[in-house]
Design a protein around this motif. Structure first.
Motif, PDB file in Angstrom:
ATOM      1  N   GLU A  13     -15.596 -22.405  41.048  1.00  0.00           N
ATOM      2  CA  GLU A  13     -14.689 -22.355  39.890  1.00  0.00           C
ATOM      3  C   GLU A  13     -14.524 -20.932  39.341  1.00  0.00           C
ATOM      4  O   GLU A  13     -13.446 -20.527  38.936  1.00  0.00           O
ATOM      5  CB  GLU A  13     -15.241 -23.289  38.795  1.00  0.00           C
ATOM      6  N   HIS A  14     -15.620 -20.184  39.331  1.00  0.00           N
ATOM      7  CA  HIS A  14     -15.550 -18.819  38.797  1.00  0.00           C
ATOM      8  C   HIS A  14     -15.518 -17.768  39.887  1.00  0.00           C
ATOM      9  O   HIS A  14     -15.616 -16.573  39.611  1.00  0.00           O
ATOM     10  CB  HIS A  14     -16.747 -18.561  37.867  1.00  0.00           C
ATOM     11  N   ALA A  68     -19.605 -23.424  44.457  1.00  0.00           N
ATOM     12  CA  ALA A  68     -18.707 -24.525  44.856  1.00  0.00           C
ATOM     13  C   ALA A  68     -19.490 -25.798  45.121  1.00  0.00           C
ATOM     14  O   ALA A  68     -19.025 -26.896  44.835  1.00  0.00           O
ATOM     15  CB  ALA A  68     -17.910 -24.113  46.087  1.00  0.00           C
ATOM     16  N   PRO A 109      -8.385 -16.215  37.414  1.00  0.00           N
ATOM     17  CA  PRO A 109      -8.825 -17.255  38.348  1.00  0.00           C
ATOM     18  C   PRO A 109      -7.675 -17.783  39.206  1.00  0.00           C
ATOM     19  O   PRO A 109      -7.898 -18.319  40.284  1.00  0.00           O
ATOM     20  CB  PRO A 109      -9.383 -18.358  37.432  1.00  0.00           C
ATOM     21  N   THR A 123      -6.429 -19.569  43.515  1.00  0.00           N
ATOM     22  CA  THR A 123      -5.508 -20.653  43.894  1.00  0.00           C
ATOM     23  C   THR A 123      -4.447 -20.122  44.853  1.00  0.00           C
ATOM     24  O   THR A 123      -4.163 -20.725  45.890  1.00  0.00           O
ATOM     25  CB  THR A 123      -4.826 -21.228  42.625  1.00  0.00           C
TER      26      THR A 123
END
Ligand code: PMP
Length: 399
Positions: A222-223, A230, A297, A301
């Protein structure tokens, strides 16, 4: 007099054969100019870059460039010394604190490269009475670290926690300290390690675990802390090693850990002690790109969407490609001739990727290694897929 170079004759012959058959020396290609994070000038021509490890595009960060310039003006261009002599500036300490805090770990050590971080950590941790367990597909820096260490080295099958478990059990050495070393994302194939299962083996066998997150830092979790984040097992990993030379776009390496003894390694770690520390501009730029990575972040993606796009394009072409979606997407070929021909044709058509030949590849098969970036556009990826198609037809890989 016997020649010191005679052992390299086979290599000279192989390179010569490539060049006389009309190809380029794959190790002599240079990027003459960067135009953006995804394009550069090679052989005088604008070329799409699919062979950098610049996953987030941050090597061209405007903020980092500005901070590097300011650091040069304030501190000069180099430290001229090792971390334990005159080479620790307050900037180094601040970056160590920043990295430790980012990982939520007690301590961080910054090294001059990721290579040295592995070399240093593995050799300093694993002593002559200890055992080192290495994944068979480990990076050269991990193997070299094991050579510098006096420990007994045992290899286990790539990404195979069961094989590791069996080997540790067979050894039956409950009194000996054991260090397991794995990578987050493997640099040649893009394979992702099953860290949760490795953690289970580590706990079951009372071993320590070091994870090299070189290619997974900034990419997974996530970071962006990597594969351990993960998989939700960061607190179980004893040592996380990584590099600044990929997602952070600069150069340097680090290790983070909750073990309070980590600090002692600074005085027992030759690749940390006997080399000059990173120059101020690199530390300042790395601090800036780390902030940028944390603030954006969405880059992760874009990166993973782009990786999935490139991989599905290769699958549609019928190429033998990576099993998992990661920013490293490899195309495996049958013969070196095919790989060399295809790589040359890709460059002729304006796409730069990495040619990897055995013995530097897993399974002794040649591969074309692509690294995807968050900053590639969909058009650039489509263009790369189309050029791969043309080059693969020319090399007789597909029809
Ligand atoms: N570990 C792995 C898995 C790598 O792929 C690399 C570099 N390719 C390194 C460590 C070394 O990193 P650096 O470039 O910072 O020396």
């Amino acid at each position: 007099m016997p020649s010191l170079f005679s052992k390299y004759n086979h290599m000279a012959r192989a390179l010569n054969a490539i060049v006389t058959s009309g190809g380029r020396n794959p190790f002599a290609v240079t990027i003459e100019k960067m135009l953006s994070s995804t394009t550069g000038i090679i052989e005088g021509k604008e070329t799409l870059l699919f062979g950098t490890n610049n996953y987030l595009g941050l090597s061209q960060s405007k903020n980092a460039i500005k901070d590097a310039q300011n650091a040069v003006l304030t501190y000069g261009i180099g430290t001229t010394g090792s971390r334990i002599a005159n080479g620790t500036f307050s900037l180094h300490r601040q970056l160590e604190r920043h990295i430790a805090d980012f990982f939520g770990k007690r301590e961080a050590i910054v090294f001059s490269t990721g290579y040295q971080a592995n070399l240093g950590m593995i050799s300093a941790l694993a002593g002559k009475d200890d055992y080192l367990f290495l994944d068979a597909d480990s990076h050269a820096s991990i193997y070299d670290g094991s050579r510098l260490s006096a420990a007994q080295v045992i290899r286990f099958r790539h990404n195979d926690p069961d094989d590791l478990y069996k080997r540790i059990r067979r050894l039956n050495a409950p009194e000996q300290a054991k260090l397991i070393v794995v990578e987050g994302i493997y640099s040649m194939t893009g394979n992702i390690a099953p860290i949760r299962e490795f953690v289970a083996v580590k706990k079951e066998t009372d071993s320590a675990l070091l994870v090299d997150e070189a290619h997974s830092f900034g990419v997974l979790g996530e970071h962006g802390r990597g594969v351990a984040e993960a998989d939700g097992v960061e607190h179980e990993v004893d040592f996380i090693v990584g590099t600044f030379s990929k997602s952070l776009g600069t150069v340097g390496g680090y290790c983070v850990s909750d073990h309070q003894e980590l600090d002692l390694l600074r005085l027992n770690c030759r690749p940390y002690m006997f080399t000059a520390s990173l120059p101020p501009e690199i530390i300042a730029a790395t601090t800036a790109t780390l902030h940028e990575m944390q603030a954006h972040p969405e880059l992760r993606t874009y990166l993973m969407n782009n990786a999935a796009h490139l991989r599905s394009g290769f699958v549609d072409l019928g190429l033998h490609t990576s099993q998992q979606v990661s920013p490293v997407i490899a195309v495996t070929l049958e013969t070196e001739e095919q790989a060399i021909l295809m790589w040359n044709e890709l460059l002729n058509l304006g796409v730069y990727v990495n040619l990897s030949l055995p013995p530097a590849t897993p399974d002794s098969r040649p591969l074309l290694r692509c690294s995807v970036m968050a900053t590639h556009t969909a058009d650039q990826i489509d263009q790369a897929i189309s050029v791969f198609r043309q080059a693969a037809i020319k090399a007789g890989v597909i029809s």
